[in-house]
Design a protein around this motif. Structure first.
Motif, mmCIF file in Angstrom:
data_model
loop_
_atom_site.group_PDB
_atom_site.id
_atom_site.type_symbol
_atom_site.label_atom_id
_atom_site.label_comp_id
_atom_site.label_asym_id
_atom_site.label_seq_id
_atom_site.Cartn_x
_atom_site.Cartn_y
_atom_site.Cartn_z
ATOM 1 N N THR A 1 0.837 -1.213 0.000
ATOM 2 C CA THR A 1 0.000 0.000 0.000
ATOM 3 C C THR A 1 0.873 1.264 0.000
ATOM 4 O O THR A 1 0.588 2.218 -0.725
ATOM 5 C CB THR A 1 -0.932 0.013 1.228
ATOM 6 O OG1 THR A 1 -1.616 -1.234 1.286
ATOM 7 C CG2 THR A 1 -1.936 1.154 1.169
ATOM 8 N N ASP A 2 1.942 1.246 0.799
ATOM 9 C CA ASP A 2 2.821 2.425 0.836
ATOM 10 C C ASP A 2 3.569 2.604 -0.486
ATOM 11 O O ASP A 2 3.779 3.734 -0.937
ATOM 12 C CB ASP A 2 3.801 2.316 2.013
ATOM 13 C CG ASP A 2 3.075 2.459 3.344
ATOM 14 O OD1 ASP A 2 2.230 3.363 3.460
ATOM 15 O OD2 ASP A 2 3.323 1.656 4.253
ATOM 16 N N LEU B 1 2.363 1.797 -3.343
ATOM 17 C CA LEU B 1 1.369 2.326 -4.302
ATOM 18 C C LEU B 1 1.188 3.830 -4.136
ATOM 19 O O LEU B 1 1.105 4.574 -5.116
ATOM 20 C CB LEU B 1 0.036 1.599 -4.130
ATOM 21 C CG LEU B 1 -0.013 0.197 -4.732
ATOM 22 C CD1 LEU B 1 -1.143 -0.622 -4.145
ATOM 23 C CD2 LEU B 1 -0.142 0.257 -6.260
ATOM 24 N N TYR B 2 1.126 4.277 -2.879
ATOM 25 C CA TYR B 2 1.007 5.729 -2.659
ATOM 26 C C TYR B 2 2.209 6.444 -3.277
ATOM 27 O O TYR B 2 2.073 7.454 -3.965
ATOM 28 C CB TYR B 2 0.956 6.047 -1.158
ATOM 29 C CG TYR B 2 -0.397 5.834 -0.507
ATOM 30 C CD1 TYR B 2 -1.522 6.544 -0.933
ATOM 31 C CD2 TYR B 2 -0.563 4.954 0.552
ATOM 32 C CE1 TYR B 2 -2.767 6.358 -0.326
ATOM 33 C CE2 TYR B 2 -1.802 4.758 1.161
ATOM 34 C CZ TYR B 2 -2.898 5.463 0.721
ATOM 35 O OH TYR B 2 -4.118 5.276 1.318
ATOM 36 N N TYR C 1 2.098 6.370 -7.119
ATOM 37 C CA TYR C 1 1.107 7.285 -7.696
ATOM 38 C C TYR C 1 1.557 8.747 -7.556
ATOM 39 O O TYR C 1 1.412 9.538 -8.490
ATOM 40 C CB TYR C 1 -0.259 7.070 -7.026
ATOM 41 C CG TYR C 1 -1.336 7.906 -7.669
ATOM 42 C CD1 TYR C 1 -1.774 7.625 -8.964
ATOM 43 C CD2 TYR C 1 -1.894 9.000 -7.018
ATOM 44 C CE1 TYR C 1 -2.732 8.400 -9.585
ATOM 45 C CE2 TYR C 1 -2.862 9.785 -7.630
ATOM 46 C CZ TYR C 1 -3.280 9.476 -8.909
ATOM 47 O OH TYR C 1 -4.232 10.242 -9.527
ATOM 48 N N THR D 1 -5.759 9.092 -5.780
ATOM 49 C CA THR D 1 -4.955 8.420 -4.753
ATOM 50 C C THR D 1 -5.668 7.192 -4.200
ATOM 51 O O THR D 1 -5.057 6.160 -3.933
ATOM 52 C CB THR D 1 -4.708 9.409 -3.582
ATOM 53 O OG1 THR D 1 -4.233 10.624 -4.140
ATOM 54 C CG2 THR D 1 -3.705 8.889 -2.601
ATOM 55 N N ASP D 2 -6.978 7.307 -3.996
ATOM 56 C CA ASP D 2 -7.717 6.170 -3.432
ATOM 57 C C ASP D 2 -7.680 4.986 -4.383
ATOM 58 O O ASP D 2 -7.471 3.849 -3.971
ATOM 59 C CB ASP D 2 -9.182 6.554 -3.158
ATOM 60 C CG ASP D 2 -9.318 7.319 -1.853
ATOM 61 O OD1 ASP D 2 -8.275 7.768 -1.326
ATOM 62 O OD2 ASP D 2 -10.451 7.460 -1.355
ATOM 63 N N ALA E 1 -4.225 3.367 -4.121
ATOM 64 C CA ALA E 1 -4.005 2.569 -2.906
ATOM 65 C C ALA E 1 -4.819 1.278 -2.935
ATOM 66 O O ALA E 1 -4.359 0.237 -2.461
ATOM 67 C CB ALA E 1 -4.368 3.392 -1.684
ATOM 68 N N SER E 2 -6.004 1.351 -3.521
ATOM 69 C CA SER E 2 -6.897 0.180 -3.512
ATOM 70 C C SER E 2 -6.370 -0.987 -4.334
ATOM 71 O O SER E 2 -6.780 -2.129 -4.148
ATOM 72 C CB SER E 2 -8.268 0.567 -4.074
ATOM 73 O OG SER E 2 -8.215 0.658 -5.491
ATOM 74 N N TYR F 1 -11.540 -1.014 0.157
ATOM 75 C CA TYR F 1 -12.110 -0.035 -0.774
ATOM 76 C C TYR F 1 -13.512 -0.417 -1.224
ATOM 77 O O TYR F 1 -13.993 -1.525 -1.016
ATOM 78 C CB TYR F 1 -11.208 0.150 -2.005
ATOM 79 C CG TYR F 1 -11.202 -1.039 -2.958
ATOM 80 C CD1 TYR F 1 -10.354 -2.117 -2.742
ATOM 81 C CD2 TYR F 1 -12.047 -1.071 -4.071
ATOM 82 C CE1 TYR F 1 -10.348 -3.200 -3.606
ATOM 83 C CE2 TYR F 1 -12.041 -2.161 -4.945
ATOM 84 C CZ TYR F 1 -11.196 -3.222 -4.703
ATOM 85 O OH TYR F 1 -11.192 -4.294 -5.550
ATOM 86 N N THR G 1 -11.377 4.621 -0.774
ATOM 87 C CA THR G 1 -10.913 3.697 0.272
ATOM 88 C C THR G 1 -11.415 4.133 1.639
ATOM 89 O O THR G 1 -11.799 5.291 1.834
ATOM 90 C CB THR G 1 -9.366 3.649 0.349
ATOM 91 O OG1 THR G 1 -8.903 4.952 0.665
ATOM 92 C CG2 THR G 1 -8.736 3.161 -0.922
ATOM 93 N N ARG H 1 -6.693 4.077 6.678
ATOM 94 C CA ARG H 1 -5.708 2.995 6.753
ATOM 95 C C ARG H 1 -6.173 1.879 7.692
ATOM 96 O O ARG H 1 -6.782 2.146 8.721
ATOM 97 C CB ARG H 1 -4.345 3.529 7.222
ATOM 98 C CG ARG H 1 -3.662 4.495 6.283
ATOM 99 C CD ARG H 1 -3.304 3.950 4.935
ATOM 100 N NE ARG H 1 -2.463 2.770 4.879
ATOM 101 C CZ ARG H 1 -1.149 2.779 4.663
ATOM 102 N NH1 ARG H 1 -0.514 3.915 4.533
ATOM 103 N NH2 ARG H 1 -0.465 1.649 4.553
#
Ligand code: ASP
Length: 439
Positions: A50-51, A53-54, A57, A107-108, A111-112, A170, A180, A183
């Motif tokens: 997840t981190d 992916l952030y 992006y 962003t969502d 992360a998803s 999500y 999402t 966290r």
């Protein structure tokens, strides 16, 4: 019997962890609905998908080359796929993600994808149907969960699936845009699925053998709580004890579905059962001890305060006007003390003090910062004499001065305020008296 099983990121960090998860699911045929998180850390210092992916992006949004990070993410999934000997390609999915990142899909959405892809891998591994959370978890126009709609969509869809994997974290708005939870939100997905399928049990698998009596960073190897009520859990979570996402409690609590926290790395351990009510007597008088640091206390003194109608309201209004939330409010005859989070208070300190002077013209205001609050929580306290007595003698023996005490009339918890420097020793002393020596 129907169970929903949710697995956290550390339970799905690599192929070895996936295999443990597979064994757990296959060992009980009632484990029919699975909610996976994204792959978490494989070792200390590793990065959660997840981190990544952030980060990936954000790099795309800044117009820089994000492909190397996307490749790293892809590598994480293929490491799992290869380790499990699966015949699965995620090439189309990654091509789509690359295009969507270029088009700045949000962003969502970014992360998803961690949960989305892990859901695909999990469904292939188990031979379960994949149900995209974007089709069944609904958010409203304001970005809040639409609980009713979600329940309808989920129950309709899952009624047709004997077995399914629904990725956590999500859902989507009416317009299909992915959104999402905050966290750790896969816990919430698990809870929503549990409610929709009217599960008998929601198993939440993580890397600890349940909810611990107190913070393991303060007390070495604290005992595991065998059973805890939702109310007790709420009191402990408020004070900073975390295992579950807070929003995960409400859907299942209302539906009367228990949550069982379990350890993927020690599946024989029973873990902690979280229930609405229970006759089961807790092992100790207390169920748990939790505390948080970083409070400030504002004590307002004024002669004859007790007979001044509206005094408290006027003081509280000042805090409300400045947007500062009040945590506790013990009072004497001519004094009232207000506990607030120090960081929030400090930003508005002078406005609040001036406001109090203006509102109630006090004789004296005293400020104290660096305070900690500790909650001693337990349904067993109600029927036991002397709990408060034991708390105070434990603290006195440890040479700790109690700055405040607050006991709710429900007798479910006692909160004590101590100085920051005494915080850890106070928790150790309380654990010692209630759990180790049980005096
Ligand atoms: N993967 C998300 C996170 O790291 C959500 C979750 O694990 O529940 O927060």
């Amino acid at each position: 019997m129907k169970k929903i099983v949710k697995f956290g990121g550390s339970s799905l960090a690599n192929a070895e962890q996936f295999q443990k998860v597979g064994e757990i699911i296959r060992s009980d045929e009632s484990r029919r609905y699975v909610v996976p998180s994204a792959p978490g850390k494989r070792f200390d210092g590793d990065t959660k998908v997840t981190d990544l992916l952030y980060k990936c992006y954000n790099t795309a949004v800044e117009g820089e080359d994000f492909i190397p990070i996307l490749q790293e993410i892809k590598g994480r999934y293929y490491e799992i796929i290869r380790g499990l000997n699966l015949d699965l390609s995620l090439e189309d999915e990654f091509a789509q993600i690359e295009a969507d990142f270029k088009a700045q899909a949000g962003t969502d959405y970014a992360a998803s994808r961690g949960e989305f892809l892990n859901g695909k891998v999990m469904a292939a591994y188990l031979g379960y149907e994949f149900v995209d959370a974007a089709d069944v978890i609904r958010f409203d126009k304001n970005g809040n969960l639409d609980a009713e709609k979600t329940d309808r969509l989920l129950s309709k869809k899952l009624a047709k699936c004997e077995h399914a994997v629904i990725p956590g974290f999500y859902g989507a708005g009416e317009d299909g845009k992915v959104k999402t939870f905050s966290r750790g939100g896969s816990d919430v997905t698990g809870s929503l699925v549990a409610k929709a399928i009217k599960a008998d049990l929601y198993e939440n698998w993580t890397d600890v053998s349940g909810f611990l009596v107190t913070d393991p960073r303060i007390v070495k190897n604290p005992e595991v709580i065998e059973s805890i009520t939702y109310r007790e859990l709420r009191e402990l979570s408020y004070m900073g004890a975390t295992v579950l996402h807070e929003d995960a409690i409400f859907p299942v609590r209302r539906a009367g579905i228990p949550i069982n926290i379990r350890n993927t790395n020690a599946p024989a351990d029973k873990g902690t059962l979280i229930v609405e009510a229970t006759c089961y007597q807790p092992k100790y008088t207390i169920t748990g001890i939790a505390g948080t640091d970083g409070f400030a206390a504002i004590t307002i003194e004024k002669a004859m305060m007790n007979s001044e109608v509206g005094f408290c309201r006027k003081v509280l209004q000042v805090f409300e006007d400045n947007g500062v939330s009040i945590e506790h409010m013990p009072s004497g005859i001519d004094t009232m003390t207000i506990f607030v989070h120090k960081d929030k208070f400090e930003e508005k300190e002078q406005q609040i003090l001036a406001g109090i002077h203006k509102a109630v013209d006090p004789d004296h205001i005293e400020l104290e910062s660096d305070l900690a609050l500790i909650a001693i929580v337990g349904r067993g306290m109600k029927s036991t004499r002397g709990t408060a007595g034991r708390i105070f003698s434990a603290l006195a023996h440890a040479h700790i001065n109690v700055k405040m005490i607050d006991q709710g009339s429900s007798e479910l918890n006692i909160i004590v305020g101590v100085r920051h420097d005494d915080f850890k020793n106070a928790i150790k002393a309380l654990y010692e008296i209630f759990v180790l020596t049980q005096i």
